[in-house]
Design an enzyme around this catalytic site. Structure first.
Site, short mmCIF file in Angstrom:
data_model
loop_
_atom_site.label_atom_id
_atom_site.label_comp_id
_atom_site.label_asym_id
_atom_site.label_seq_id
_atom_site.Cartn_x
_atom_site.Cartn_y
_atom_site.Cartn_z
N LYS A 102 14.42 176.58 79.51
CA LYS A 102 15.39 176.16 78.93
C LYS A 102 15.73 175.94 77.70
O LYS A 102 14.25 176.08 76.88
CB LYS A 102 14.91 174.67 79.63
CG LYS A 102 16.65 174.12 79.13
CD LYS A 102 15.87 172.48 79.50
CE LYS A 102 17.46 171.35 78.69
NZ LYS A 102 16.79 170.08 78.73
N LYS A 106 11.03 174.49 76.69
CA LYS A 106 12.28 173.75 76.83
C LYS A 106 12.01 173.70 75.10
O LYS A 106 11.16 173.32 74.41
CB LYS A 106 11.96 172.25 77.10
CG LYS A 106 13.43 171.85 76.12
CD LYS A 106 12.81 170.23 77.37
CE LYS A 106 14.28 169.68 76.90
NZ LYS A 106 14.74 168.32 77.83
C1 PBG Z 1 15.58 165.17 78.52
C2 PBG Z 1 16.26 165.89 78.53
C3 PBG Z 1 17.40 166.94 78.01
C4 PBG Z 1 18.53 167.89 79.00
C5 PBG Z 1 17.65 167.88 79.52
N1 PBG Z 1 17.02 166.72 79.82
C6 PBG Z 1 17.94 166.98 76.65
C7 PBG Z 1 17.18 166.82 75.72
O1 PBG Z 1 16.21 167.14 75.31
O2 PBG Z 1 17.79 166.63 74.29
C8 PBG Z 1 19.39 168.78 77.98
C9 PBG Z 1 20.41 169.39 79.76
C10 PBG Z 1 21.39 170.20 79.00
O3 PBG Z 1 21.94 169.95 77.81
O4 PBG Z 1 21.64 171.34 79.98
N2 PBG Z 1 15.75 164.59 79.09
#
Ligand code: PBG
Length: 329
Positions: free
Chosen positions: A250, A197
């Site tokens: 992601k 991520k």
């Molecule tokens: C953290 C989380 C995020 C997203 C999914 N889980 C936000 C982040 O890391 O800032 C982002 C998903 C998206 O942008 O659609 N709980």
């Protein structure tokens, strides 16, 4: 035959021939719909930067889930927006918390018809918006946070989550959650790890949707840097070793090389998350007349499948499900 080669063109002559030789396909069961469920207010509310996406309520959510079942979607993943936030994010492991209530409601209405996943993280629940507990100097405390994730995961599993999806990028989170689930009697609940991520601008609208922008600093201390491809393989490998059942990359569109690398290296089911900013871009550009939404969405999601993703988390899941159904007629 003319040279160098005219075979490709011959196979593009009609839609039916093109369909026959298509290498990858998109199907409704490849898609997982992310849903936000808010404790307050009482009415569902559209997310300003994501036209067509809503913060749902416990009462409005079942209709969304029913449509997902009707369309044959792969599943839905829940994000909670609690009414009360604190420094540790304690409503994340409250058995009466918003996600737990939503889960029990969906389970009682739909049984096992739909795979219901839960995002396990703390940023939606902390008053400072970071993904974990903070040290006195304001950094995220990795090891304390692991214990909190473990409690949240067990509480979600108890409320009926089919799959726990830890998204906080703490080191050791998959192992900690696996042990806690096993000890809590949930050894049959799988983990989908948000393994690679990246710290991304494309999460902008999500922070609006889940009401969780960090009140100071950013997430670069725990999420990955955009330049690092080898490090992504290391993150995926660690999650595999810690017991992840499925892996994820992601965001999706700007990271398809990572999806491809992951596909070639690992045999576990692999997902990618087409994030909020990707949704917002496609919506905004099509609204401005840059292209037709449906064609652009289908093309971009097909490219994620081509890169090697088995499944895609996408805010377009329901739209794509409807379009694919129309195509069958
Ligand atoms: C953290 C989380 C995020 C997203 C999914 N889980 C936000 C982040 O890391 O800032 C982002 C998903 C998206 O942008 O659609 N709980």
């Amino acid at each position: 035959m003319s040279f160098p080669d005219d075979r490709p063109r011959r196979l593009r002559r009609t839609p039916a021939i093109r369909r026959l030789v298509q290498e990858v396909r998109l199907a409704p069961q490849d898609l997982i719909l992310p849903c936000f469920v808010a404790e307050a207010p009482a009415q569902r509310r559209e997310v300003p930067t994501m036209p067509g996406v809503y913060q749902e309520t416990v009462d409005s959510l079942p209709a969304i889930a029913e449509e997902a079942v009707r369309l044959g979607l792969g599943g839905m993943i829940l994000f909670g927006v609690p009414a009360r936030k604190d420094a540790l994010g304690s409503s994340a492991w409250d058995d009466e918390g918003i996600v737990q209530r939503a889960l029990r409601r969906l389970r009682s209405e739909m049984g096992d018809e739909l795979v219901i996943l839960t995002d396990t993280c703390l940023d939606e629940y902390t008053d400072h918006g970071h993904c974990g507990a903070l040290t006195v100097t304001g950094e995220v405390d990795n090891d304390v946070t692991l214990e909190l994730y473990a409690k949240a995961a067990v509480s979600q599993a108890a409320a009926g989550s089919d799959v726990i999806a830890p998204s906080g990028m703490m080191d050791g989170q998959v192992g900690a959650i696996r042990s806690a689930l096993d000890e809590g009697g949930y050894s049959q609940t799988p983990i989908l790890a948000y393994s690679a991520k990246f710290a991304s601008s494309f999460y902008g609208p999500f922070r609006d949707a889940a009401d969780c922008a960090p009140s100071f600093g950013d997430r670069q201390g725990y999420q990955m840097g955009a330049a690092n491809r080898r490090e992504a393989m290391r993150e995926l490998e660690l999650d595999l070793l810690e017991g992840a059942d499925m892996l994820m990359v992601k965001p999706a569109l700007a990271y398809l090389d990572i999806v491809r690398d992951a596909r070639e290296r690992f045999d576990l089911p692999l997902g990618c998350y087409s994030v909020s900013g990707e949704y917002a871009m496609l919506k905004a550009a099509s609204a401005a007349g840059a292209f037709e939404l449906r064609a652009a969405v289908l093309e971009s999601h097909l490219s994620m499948r081509r890169a090697g993703a088995d499944f895609i988390l996408s805010y377009f899941a329901t739209d794509i499900g409807r379009w694919l159904r129309e195509d069958l007629r």
